[in-house]
Write a protein that holds these residues in place. Structure first.
Motif, mmCIF file in Angstrom:
data_model
loop_
_atom_site.group_PDB
_atom_site.id
_atom_site.type_symbol
_atom_site.label_atom_id
_atom_site.label_comp_id
_atom_site.label_asym_id
_atom_site.label_seq_id
_atom_site.Cartn_x
_atom_site.Cartn_y
_atom_site.Cartn_z
ATOM 1 N N PRO A 77 -43.119 -16.207 -4.690
ATOM 2 C CA PRO A 77 -43.180 -16.999 -3.459
ATOM 3 C C PRO A 77 -42.333 -18.257 -3.502
ATOM 4 O O PRO A 77 -41.746 -18.650 -2.486
ATOM 5 N N GLU A 78 -42.253 -18.902 -4.681
ATOM 6 C CA GLU A 78 -41.468 -20.132 -4.772
ATOM 7 C C GLU A 78 -39.977 -19.858 -4.600
ATOM 8 O O GLU A 78 -39.239 -20.677 -4.041
ATOM 9 N N LEU A 79 -39.498 -18.685 -5.078
ATOM 10 C CA LEU A 79 -38.095 -18.321 -4.875
ATOM 11 C C LEU A 79 -37.816 -18.068 -3.393
ATOM 12 O O LEU A 79 -36.793 -18.499 -2.854
ATOM 13 N N ALA A 80 -38.721 -17.350 -2.743
ATOM 14 C CA ALA A 80 -38.570 -17.069 -1.321
ATOM 15 C C ALA A 80 -38.581 -18.354 -0.502
ATOM 16 O O ALA A 80 -37.809 -18.519 0.442
ATOM 17 N N ALA A 81 -39.459 -19.281 -0.880
ATOM 18 C CA ALA A 81 -39.526 -20.558 -0.170
ATOM 19 C C ALA A 81 -38.233 -21.346 -0.334
ATOM 20 O O ALA A 81 -37.769 -22.006 0.607
ATOM 21 N N GLY A 82 -37.647 -21.277 -1.526
ATOM 22 C CA GLY A 82 -36.366 -21.959 -1.753
ATOM 23 C C GLY A 82 -35.269 -21.374 -0.889
ATOM 24 O O GLY A 82 -34.463 -22.106 -0.294
ATOM 25 N N ILE A 83 -35.204 -20.049 -0.803
ATOM 26 C CA ILE A 83 -34.190 -19.391 0.035
ATOM 27 C C ILE A 83 -34.406 -19.748 1.493
ATOM 28 O O ILE A 83 -33.447 -19.968 2.245
ATOM 29 N N ALA A 84 -35.668 -19.832 1.919
ATOM 30 C CA ALA A 84 -35.972 -20.184 3.309
ATOM 31 C C ALA A 84 -35.482 -21.580 3.655
ATOM 32 O O ALA A 84 -35.215 -21.877 4.826
ATOM 33 N N ARG A 85 -35.349 -22.447 2.641
ATOM 34 C CA ARG A 85 -34.881 -23.815 2.880
ATOM 35 C C ARG A 85 -33.371 -23.950 2.775
ATOM 36 O O ARG A 85 -32.833 -25.055 2.941
ATOM 37 N N ALA A 86 -32.659 -22.859 2.501
ATOM 38 C CA ALA A 86 -31.196 -22.919 2.396
ATOM 39 C C ALA A 86 -30.604 -23.406 3.710
ATOM 40 O O ALA A 86 -30.941 -22.905 4.781
ATOM 41 N N ARG A 87 -29.742 -24.374 3.629
ATOM 42 C CA ARG A 87 -29.182 -25.005 4.826
ATOM 43 C C ARG A 87 -28.254 -24.051 5.570
ATOM 44 O O ARG A 87 -27.459 -23.343 4.965
ATOM 45 N N GLY A 88 -28.348 -24.068 6.873
ATOM 46 C CA GLY A 88 -27.461 -23.257 7.704
ATOM 47 C C GLY A 88 -26.165 -23.978 7.998
ATOM 48 O O GLY A 88 -25.977 -25.142 7.614
ATOM 49 N N ALA A 89 -25.258 -23.278 8.677
ATOM 50 C CA ALA A 89 -23.979 -23.883 9.059
ATOM 51 C C ALA A 89 -24.187 -24.844 10.218
ATOM 52 O O ALA A 89 -24.973 -24.578 11.124
ATOM 53 N N LYS A 90 -23.482 -25.966 10.179
ATOM 54 C CA LYS A 90 -23.625 -26.972 11.228
ATOM 55 C C LYS A 90 -22.908 -26.520 12.489
ATOM 56 O O LYS A 90 -21.790 -26.019 12.454
ATOM 57 N N ARG A 91 -23.580 -26.734 13.624
ATOM 58 C CA ARG A 91 -22.971 -26.466 14.920
ATOM 59 C C ARG A 91 -22.325 -27.746 15.442
ATOM 60 O O ARG A 91 -22.871 -28.826 15.290
ATOM 61 N N GLY A 92 -21.191 -27.591 16.073
ATOM 62 C CA GLY A 92 -20.517 -28.741 16.667
ATOM 63 C C GLY A 92 -20.923 -28.974 18.104
ATOM 64 O O GLY A 92 -20.175 -29.530 18.883
ATOM 65 N N GLY A 93 -22.110 -28.530 18.492
ATOM 66 C CA GLY A 93 -22.549 -28.637 19.879
ATOM 67 C C GLY A 93 -23.177 -27.322 20.301
ATOM 68 O O GLY A 93 -23.243 -26.370 19.534
ATOM 69 N N VAL A 94 -23.612 -27.240 21.548
ATOM 70 C CA VAL A 94 -24.243 -26.036 22.076
ATOM 71 C C VAL A 94 -23.335 -25.413 23.112
ATOM 72 O O VAL A 94 -22.919 -26.066 24.070
ATOM 73 N N ARG A 95 -22.994 -24.141 22.916
ATOM 74 C CA ARG A 95 -22.151 -23.450 23.891
ATOM 75 C C ARG A 95 -23.006 -23.077 25.095
ATOM 76 O O ARG A 95 -23.984 -22.345 24.989
ATOM 77 N N LEU A 96 -22.625 -23.593 26.244
ATOM 78 C CA LEU A 96 -23.401 -23.343 27.440
ATOM 79 C C LEU A 96 -22.928 -22.116 28.207
ATOM 80 O O LEU A 96 -23.626 -21.630 29.076
ATOM 81 N N GLY A 97 -21.734 -21.634 27.918
ATOM 82 C CA GLY A 97 -21.246 -20.454 28.617
ATOM 83 C C GLY A 97 -20.519 -20.810 29.888
ATOM 84 O O GLY A 97 -20.103 -21.949 30.111
ATOM 85 N N HIS A 98 -20.369 -19.814 30.760
ATOM 86 C CA HIS A 98 -19.634 -19.983 31.997
ATOM 87 C C HIS A 98 -20.534 -19.639 33.182
ATOM 88 O O HIS A 98 -21.465 -18.859 33.063
ATOM 89 N N TRP A 99 -20.216 -20.229 34.314
ATOM 90 C CA TRP A 99 -20.977 -19.975 35.531
ATOM 91 C C TRP A 99 -20.013 -19.631 36.659
ATOM 92 O O TRP A 99 -18.874 -20.104 36.700
ATOM 93 N N LEU A 100 -20.497 -18.831 37.596
ATOM 94 C CA LEU A 100 -19.758 -18.555 38.817
ATOM 95 C C LEU A 100 -20.295 -19.453 39.925
ATOM 96 O O LEU A 100 -21.501 -19.677 40.027
ATOM 97 N N THR A 101 -19.394 -19.959 40.759
ATOM 98 C CA THR A 101 -19.836 -20.646 41.958
ATOM 99 C C THR A 101 -20.304 -19.594 42.962
ATOM 100 O O THR A 101 -20.086 -18.383 42.769
ATOM 101 N N ALA A 102 -20.925 -20.030 44.033
ATOM 102 C CA ALA A 102 -21.379 -19.084 45.059
ATOM 103 C C ALA A 102 -20.192 -18.308 45.632
ATOM 104 O O ALA A 102 -20.287 -17.101 45.881
ATOM 105 N N GLU A 103 -19.063 -18.999 45.830
ATOM 106 C CA GLU A 103 -17.874 -18.335 46.375
ATOM 107 C C GLU A 103 -17.324 -17.305 45.396
ATOM 108 O O GLU A 103 -16.947 -16.192 45.788
ATOM 109 N N GLN A 104 -17.274 -17.665 44.105
ATOM 110 C CA GLN A 104 -16.810 -16.715 43.089
ATOM 111 C C GLN A 104 -17.755 -15.523 42.983
ATOM 112 O O GLN A 104 -17.310 -14.389 42.805
ATOM 113 N N ALA A 105 -19.052 -15.785 43.092
ATOM 114 C CA ALA A 105 -20.029 -14.705 43.016
ATOM 115 C C ALA A 105 -19.834 -13.708 44.155
ATOM 116 O O ALA A 105 -19.896 -12.484 43.950
ATOM 117 N N GLU A 106 -19.570 -14.202 45.352
ATOM 118 C CA GLU A 106 -19.341 -13.319 46.500
ATOM 119 C C GLU A 106 -18.075 -12.482 46.294
ATOM 120 O O GLU A 106 -18.056 -11.285 46.592
#
Length: 293
Positions: A77-106
């Motif tokens: 269990p102590e080995l598993a707990a150590g692996i669970a604490r392994a640091r992940g890669a840092k994100r440079g922000g949150v990708r919000l994606g793209h949106w269509l306007t009402a005109e583009q949607a039509e």
């Protein structure tokens, strides 16, 4: 570990991630499955230039494997707990994606050729994605029995989303009309709503796959000269509904989000300093201190 995952998409991603990790792990016979090895693996993935999101998916699979091994008594269990604490890669922000306007949607909805079987099907696919905010896997699994009339309107009932959450999603009249037209032209009334169509325009009994939904959206996005994927149509549904003054909690229910925080990310709302929340409190101060300001 894979048997404990309910989502086929997650199971597939984790399976591939573990295959890659095990190939790397066995390259060095002296490696041990511990936190140090996992951190070294992360560092090598970063050196290769993988995106933080891709690295973190791989690390999530490895952490889950370690915890599952500990739960089954094949790892300390102590080995598993150590692996669970392994640091992940840092994100440079949150990708919000793209949106269509009402005109583009039509414009987007008008792109499929309404004189062909494939075009009519594609038009119904786009209408449901934009009109109800379904995930592509949810749309691919949609059956006619899901589409029912409730309280004087058409609704997709008992739709199973992520992690088995069940919800009902209202359909706008124009999206329902597109589905009915597809149903009539295709001559189908039960089973999967959306089926594959051959290059020669012939209907097959095969249910449309999530990848097929992806390719349909990409085809028309290219025509629109926009970077749009199925999940961006889901985001567009949320933002357009919010712009139209739909209550946030109702948007959350339609999308099937467990947290309203996730829904807020889909909206991509920018802070408005001219019409701020503090201006809508409805409080009229009467104290001497307020009068003197």
């Amino acid at each position: 570990m894979l048997d404990g995952l309910s989502s086929p998409h997650t199971r597939r991603a984790y399976s591939q991630a573990l295959d890659e990790f095990l190939i790397w792990f066995h390259d060095d016979p002296g490696r041990q499955f511990n936190k140090a090895a996992v951190q070294k693996y992360r560092a090598e993935l970063e050196t290769k230039g993988l995106a933080p999101s891709s690295i973190n998916v791989r690390l999530s699979a490895i952490r889950r494997l370690a915890l599952e091994a500990a739960d089954n008594g094949v790892m300390a269990p102590e080995l598993a707990a150590g692996i669970a604490r392994a640091r992940g890669a840092k994100r440079g922000g949150v990708r919000l994606g793209h949106w269509l306007t009402a005109e583009q949607a039509e414009r987007f909805l008008a792109l499929p050729d309404s004189t062909t079987l494939k075009g009519i099907r594609d038009g119904a696919v786009l209408a449901i994605l934009l009109g109800s905010g379904l995930r592509r896997a949810e749309l691919a699994s949609l059956d006619f029995e899901h589409i029912q009339e409730r309280d004087g309107r058409w609704v997709i009932v008992d739709l199973a989303g992520k992690q088995g959450r069940i919800r009902s999603v209202p359909i706008p009249f124009w999206a329902h009309a597109a589905v009915i037209r597809w149903k009539d032209v295709a001559g189908i009334s039960e089973g999967a709503v959306f089926r594959s169509v051959t290059r020669h325009g012939r209907l097959t009994p095969r249910q449309l796959s999530p990848q097929g939904v992806f390719m349909i959206v990409k085809t028309y996005a290219d025509q629109l000269q926009a970077v749009v994927r199925p999940h961006d149509l889901r985001r567009s549904f949320a933002r357009l509904a919010h712009t139209g003054q739909a209550p946030l909690e109702q948007i959350q229910l339609s999308l099937g989000h467990a947290s309203v925080v996730t829904t807020e990310l889909y909206l991509g709302v920018k802070q408005n300093l001219h019409d701020a929340p503090c201006d809508r409190l409805g409080i009229t101060p009467t104290s001497k201190d307020a009068d003197s300001i």
